[in-house]
Design a protein around this motif. Sequence first.
Motif, PDB file in Angstrom:
ATOM      1  N   ALA A 174       0.895  -0.848   0.129  1.00 13.50           N
ATOM      2  CA  ALA A 174       0.305   0.172  -0.163  1.00 13.50           C
ATOM      3  C   ALA A 174       1.126   0.921   0.129  1.00 13.50           C
ATOM      4  O   ALA A 174       0.643   2.464  -0.182  1.00 13.50           O
ATOM      5  CB  ALA A 174      -1.031  -0.102   1.086  1.00 13.50           C
ATOM      6  N   VAL A 175       1.895   1.476   0.475  1.00 12.68           N
ATOM      7  CA  VAL A 175       2.817   2.136   0.851  1.00 12.68           C
ATOM      8  C   VAL A 175       3.875   2.055  -0.031  1.00 12.68           C
ATOM      9  O   VAL A 175       4.539   0.759  -0.055  1.00 12.68           O
ATOM     10  CB  VAL A 175       2.923   3.126   2.131  1.00 12.68           C
ATOM     11  CG1 VAL A 175       1.855   3.193   2.253  1.00 12.68           C
ATOM     12  CG2 VAL A 175       3.087   1.639   2.895  1.00 12.68           C
ATOM     13  N   PRO A 176       5.117   2.785  -0.036  1.00 13.44           N
ATOM     14  CA  PRO A 176       6.819   2.138   0.035  1.00 13.44           C
ATOM     15  C   PRO A 176       7.661   1.509   1.243  1.00 13.44           C
ATOM     16  O   PRO A 176       7.233   2.056   1.963  1.00 13.44           O
ATOM     17  CB  PRO A 176       7.478   3.555  -0.409  1.00 13.44           C
ATOM     18  CG  PRO A 176       6.262   4.607  -0.854  1.00 13.44           C
ATOM     19  CD  PRO A 176       4.924   4.027  -0.161  1.00 13.44           C
ATOM     20  N   ILE A 177       7.861   0.335   0.881  1.00 11.49           N
ATOM     21  CA  ILE A 177       8.151  -0.093   2.075  1.00 11.49           C
ATOM     22  C   ILE A 177      10.331  -0.615   1.522  1.00 11.49           C
ATOM     23  O   ILE A 177      10.824  -0.682   0.734  1.00 11.49           O
ATOM     24  CB  ILE A 177       7.723  -1.678   1.778  1.00 11.49           C
ATOM     25  CG1 ILE A 177       6.334  -1.081   1.927  1.00 11.49           C
ATOM     26  CG2 ILE A 177       8.596  -2.594   2.763  1.00 11.49           C
ATOM     27  CD1 ILE A 177       5.305  -2.227   2.377  1.00 11.49           C
ATOM     28  N   ARG A 178      10.518  -0.315   2.212  1.00  7.99           N
ATOM     29  CA  ARG A 178      12.006  -0.102   2.367  1.00  7.99           C
ATOM     30  C   ARG A 178      12.371  -1.404   2.807  1.00  7.99           C
ATOM     31  O   ARG A 178      11.704  -2.459   3.678  1.00  7.99           O
ATOM     32  CB  ARG A 178      12.919   0.405   2.773  1.00  7.99           C
ATOM     33  CG  ARG A 178      12.851   2.072   3.436  1.00  7.99           C
ATOM     34  CD  ARG A 178      13.207   2.770   4.203  1.00  7.99           C
ATOM     35  NE  ARG A 178      13.635   2.135   5.924  1.00  7.99           N
ATOM     36  CZ  ARG A 178      12.223   2.612   6.600  1.00  7.99           C
ATOM     37  NH1 ARG A 178      11.290   3.088   6.291  1.00  7.99           N
ATOM     38  NH2 ARG A 178      11.626   1.635   7.798  1.00  7.99           N
ATOM     39  N   GLU A 179      13.764  -2.289   2.066  1.00  4.96           N
ATOM     40  CA  GLU A 179      14.315  -3.366   2.230  1.00  4.96           C
ATOM     41  C   GLU A 179      14.935  -3.678   3.880  1.00  4.96           C
ATOM     42  O   GLU A 179      15.138  -2.610   4.260  1.00  4.96           O
ATOM     43  CB  GLU A 179      15.971  -3.985   1.508  1.00  4.96           C
ATOM     44  CG  GLU A 179      16.864  -4.541   2.056  1.00  4.96           C
ATOM     45  CD  GLU A 179      17.648  -4.522   0.721  1.00  4.96           C
ATOM     46  OE1 GLU A 179      18.711  -5.673   1.206  1.00  4.96           O
ATOM     47  OE2 GLU A 179      18.770  -3.356   0.452  1.00  4.96           O
ATOM     48  N   GLY A 180      14.669  -4.497   4.265  1.00  4.71           N
ATOM     49  CA  GLY A 180      14.523  -5.235   6.434  1.00  4.71           C
ATOM     50  C   GLY A 180      13.743  -4.848   6.375  1.00  4.71           C
ATOM     51  O   GLY A 180      13.858  -4.728   7.768  1.00  4.71           O
ATOM     52  N   GLU A 181      12.503  -3.876   6.040  1.00  8.36           N
ATOM     53  CA  GLU A 181      11.638  -3.214   7.141  1.00  8.36           C
ATOM     54  C   GLU A 181      10.400  -4.444   7.268  1.00  8.36           C
ATOM     55  O   GLU A 181      10.253  -5.127   6.639  1.00  8.36           O
ATOM     56  CB  GLU A 181      10.994  -1.778   6.526  1.00  8.36           C
ATOM     57  CG  GLU A 181       9.776  -1.351   7.417  1.00  8.36           C
ATOM     58  CD  GLU A 181       8.922   0.152   5.891  1.00  8.36           C
ATOM     59  OE1 GLU A 181       7.806  -0.132   6.696  1.00  8.36           O
ATOM     60  OE2 GLU A 181       9.952  -0.108   4.590  1.00  8.36           O
ATOM     61  N   VAL A 182       9.588  -4.303   8.432  1.00  2.52           N
ATOM     62  CA  VAL A 182       8.761  -5.338   8.940  1.00  2.52           C
ATOM     63  C   VAL A 182       7.616  -4.311   8.584  1.00  2.52           C
ATOM     64  O   VAL A 182       7.326  -3.476   9.216  1.00  2.52           O
ATOM     65  CB  VAL A 182       8.948  -5.508  10.334  1.00  2.52           C
ATOM     66  CG1 VAL A 182       7.556  -6.895  10.787  1.00  2.52           C
ATOM     67  CG2 VAL A 182      10.497  -6.226  10.840  1.00  2.52           C
ATOM     68  N   PHE A 183       6.725  -5.019   7.627  1.00  2.00           N
ATOM     69  CA  PHE A 183       5.850  -4.351   7.326  1.00  2.00           C
ATOM     70  C   PHE A 183       4.728  -4.918   7.259  1.00  2.00           C
ATOM     71  O   PHE A 183       3.500  -4.812   7.251  1.00  2.00           O
ATOM     72  CB  PHE A 183       5.895  -3.923   5.384  1.00  2.00           C
ATOM     73  CG  PHE A 183       5.931  -5.178   4.705  1.00  2.00           C
ATOM     74  CD1 PHE A 183       4.604  -6.015   3.881  1.00  2.00           C
ATOM     75  CD2 PHE A 183       7.377  -5.397   4.112  1.00  2.00           C
ATOM     76  CE1 PHE A 183       4.723  -7.134   3.343  1.00  2.00           C
ATOM     77  CE2 PHE A 183       6.813  -6.680   3.302  1.00  2.00           C
ATOM     78  CZ  PHE A 183       5.985  -7.022   3.195  1.00  2.00           C
ATOM     79  N   GLU A 184       4.506  -5.907   8.238  1.00  4.85           N
ATOM     80  CA  GLU A 184       3.567  -7.041   8.651  1.00  4.85           C
ATOM     81  C   GLU A 184       3.957  -7.641   9.812  1.00  4.85           C
ATOM     82  O   GLU A 184       4.759  -7.944   9.925  1.00  4.85           O
ATOM     83  CB  GLU A 184       2.640  -7.770   7.539  1.00  4.85           C
ATOM     84  CG  GLU A 184       1.139  -7.999   8.360  1.00  4.85           C
ATOM     85  CD  GLU A 184       0.485  -8.797   7.419  1.00  4.85           C
ATOM     86  OE1 GLU A 184      -0.349  -9.859   7.652  1.00  4.85           O
ATOM     87  OE2 GLU A 184       0.539  -8.656   6.027  1.00  4.85           O
ATOM     88  N   ARG A 185       3.134  -8.179  11.034  1.00  2.00           N
ATOM     89  CA  ARG A 185       2.657  -8.506  12.158  1.00  2.00           C
ATOM     90  C   ARG A 185       1.467  -9.268  12.252  1.00  2.00           C
ATOM     91  O   ARG A 185       0.798  -8.717  12.303  1.00  2.00           O
ATOM     92  CB  ARG A 185       4.007  -8.190  13.507  1.00  2.00           C
ATOM     93  CG  ARG A 185       3.224  -7.139  13.854  1.00  2.00           C
ATOM     94  CD  ARG A 185       4.065  -6.368  14.780  1.00  2.00           C
ATOM     95  NE  ARG A 185       2.978  -5.341  15.383  1.00  2.00           N
ATOM     96  CZ  ARG A 185       3.003  -4.117  15.498  1.00  2.00           C
ATOM     97  NH1 ARG A 185       3.606  -3.667  14.057  1.00  2.00           N
ATOM     98  NH2 ARG A 185       2.639  -3.523  15.960  1.00  2.00           N
TER      99      ARG A 185
END
Length: 289
Positions: free
Chosen positions: A170-181
């Motif tokens: 839904a948004v830009p996501i960076r390498e290494g980012e936790v984007f769902e838990r």
Amino acid sequence: RSVSSLVDCSKLFAAEDVHGGVGVFAAVPIKQGELIERGVVKRLPLDGHDSTNVFTWSEDRSVWATSTGVCSFYNAALTEPANTEMMRHFDDDTFEVYAKRDISANEQVTHSYRSIDWRRCFAPLREMRDRGTLPKLEPAAPGAAAAAVIECSKVYAAKNAAGTVGAFAAVPIREGEVFERGIARRVPLDSADCDAVFPWSADGSVSVIGSGCSLLYPAVSGGIAPNAEMRRHFDTDRFEIVALRSIAPDEALAFSYAPPPGADRWATSAARQQARTPTQRSSGCMLRL
């Protein structure tokens, strides 16, 4: 995002409650009649009499399912009327949840378990209800929203090019980012036979269903590079989904099954699941949109 998400639980949050379990709470004030959650379900080939982690998905009590978002974590309303009502759409495997009355911010969201009086697995809950020994459903503790145990706001769900439902950034996501838990819940299924469940043990003998949008991520194989990986915490039944590289908005999300070292059955189970065609997978765990 370019389209409206089929999954939206942004007005709610799931957090640990005062009794050591997990409850769902209103993140904002909610008005009577307001839509508070929508999502999709996947049907599961199991007997719901033996698992509290699934819900009924037919009028004849023969079909069972799991859902996206947080609705499967609503606690039962047993001492007072539920403050929500679910509208089930069996024809396209979607649902909406509406408020039956005004709900205050941080108030616990509750639901009427339509199968509580006849499912074997709910016998202990029935006994507590009948004895009047149920714990009080308390509001969320101060600051609980910041420690929500389910988070999927950076992901949306939509039909993909193949016409099935997938997960997208839904948004830009960076390498290494936790984007769902989220939370994993154990079910009596083999992950090799149902793509709605994940392997959840070093030997591959345990399978789980996931919260949020996790059940919508396809497993990739055949040389296709995944853009995410799921970090599994077997001891706490929690997971995080992490970006393996930068991900652009509207990009489809997918992760691979990476078995722990020496986990032969785990690897075999994952490989069997990845090798199945979309038609074979849908025959066991259907998502019919």
